[in-house]
Structures are given as structure tokens and as C-alpha cells.
Design a protein around this motif. Structure first.
Motif: not given
Length: 204
Positions: A25-28, A167-172, A177-182, A194-202
Motif C-alpha cells: 500500500g505504499c506510495l514509494f 512513514h516508510k512510504g505510506y500515504a501519511t 504534503e511533501a509530494i505536493l510541495q516537491y 495519479g489516483k491519490l492526487f487526481q487534480v495534480q497530474q502534472e
């Protein structure tokens, strides 16, 4: 925790392999699987699903399992492959890799697998919540978890802005917030983001 193993041992299956994965279930990062064959009759008091154990206990059991096991295998499938073949198939591939490592030492006579099927001709049983019901699966869970946690510490040194070591790569919340920032790193699973942030595909 030995009910399944004792039944198999009684039926003449001496080498029983427990198989489990972590990081589904990790993002990373990679999904990691382990296969463990413990000696017939060995009882490890306190072994349980790795998620229910403290890091200190997991690491202690890791050393015991690595010392006592007849064979241990570890499989890893990286984020780009996960994005290509999907996480279910990636988890099954990691399990198969772990089993192939074990068979270099011995060929298990039966497989106990945590809620999944491994691509193998060896007889097997998928057990829902197997890491809480089978000592062999729990042992595999511990090996996989400690292995992946060590990988997370390395990844954290490579990409400190994401807090992977915590957080070992889980969606905390911190991770999102770090993904949105960096933006996404090369080790993020684009198919998950892509599924988690459907409006920030770029970002991905």
C-alpha cells in the motif's frame, strides 16, 4: 500459530515455506516479499504479524529467524515495474522471486501464503490474515518488513525531503504534503499518485 504447520508436518510435509510481502500500500519504493522455511517442530514464542510487533522486537526476531531457518529468500519489485504490471502482480512476482531463492537451498513441499497465490507447481494454501495465524507466514512477514525498513532508511538519505525513514512510504499527511510541495521522486509509484492526487497530474 502452528496449527497449519503441525497439520502439514503430520501429513509428511517436512519443509513448509511461509510467504508474505510488505509495502503493497505504499506510495514509494519497492514491494518486498520473503519466503521462510523453519525446521519441523520449531516454535518461536511471540512471533506474530510484523505490523503488531515493535521495531525492536521485529529486529530481534529477524536475527533469530535468520539463524534458525533452513532457508530464507527475499524478492523485490521496484516502483516502475509496479506501475507497469500493477501492484497485485508485482507482489506475486516478489513472492515468486523469494521462493526461487529458497529453492536454491531446498525445495519446499508445501507453501503457506498470506492471502495470495504464488506462481509455482508446489502445493499451496492462501490464508487470509495468514501473518497472524501461521508462524511460517509471520516469520516471512518479519523478514520482509525489516528488510524493507532498512531500504527505507537508505531511501531517506537519498530523498530526505519526503520523510521516508519515518512513514516508510505510506500515504501519511506529511508524505502527501511533501509530494505536493516537491513533486514526485523517481522512486514514487506514479500509478498510485495519479489516483491519490487526481487534480495534480502534472506533478507526476
Amino acid at each position: 500459530m502452528l496449527e497449519y504447520e503441525q497439520d502439514l508436518w503430520a501429513r509428511g510435509h517436512k519443509w513448509v515455506a511461509g510467504i508474505d510481502e510488505v509495502g503493497r500500500g505504499c506510495l514509494f519504493g519497492d514491494v518486498v516479499a520473503a519466503a521462510v522455511v523453519l525446521p519441523e517442530g520449531l516454535e518461536l514464542d511471540g512471533v506474530n504479524d510484523s505490523k503488531k510487533l515493535s521495531a525492536k522486537k521485529r529486529e530481534a526476531f529477524y536475527d533469530i529467524i535468520m539463524d534458525q531457518a533452513l532457508a530464507v529468500g527475499i524478492g523485490k519489485v521496484d516502483a516502475p515495474t509496479i506501475d507497469t504490471i500493477n501492484i497485485k502482480q508485482a507482489a506475486r512476482l516478489a513472492m515468486r522471486q523469494a521462493l526461487e531463492q529458497v529453492t536454491a537451498t531446498l525445495t519446499p513441499e508445501y507453501l503457506l501464503v498470506d492471502a495470495e497465490k504464488v506462481d509455482s507447481s508446489i502445493p499451496q494454501l492462501a490464508i487470509i490474515h495468514g501473518d497472524a495465524l501461521s508462524q511460517s507466514i509471520a516469520a516471512a512477514s518479519i523478514i520482509a518488513k525489516v528488510t524493507r525498513d532498512k531500504m527505507c532508511l537508505f531511501w531517506d538519505s537519498e530523498f530526505p525531503e519526503y520523510g521516508i525513514g519515518v512513514h516508510k512510504g505510506y500515504a501519511t499527511k506529511i508524505h502527501r504534503e511533501a509530494i505536493l510541495q516537491y513533486g514526485a521522486s523517481p522512486l514514487h509509484r506514479r500509478s498510485f499518485l495519479g489516483k491519490l492526487f487526481q487534480v495534480q497530474q502534472e506533478l507526476f
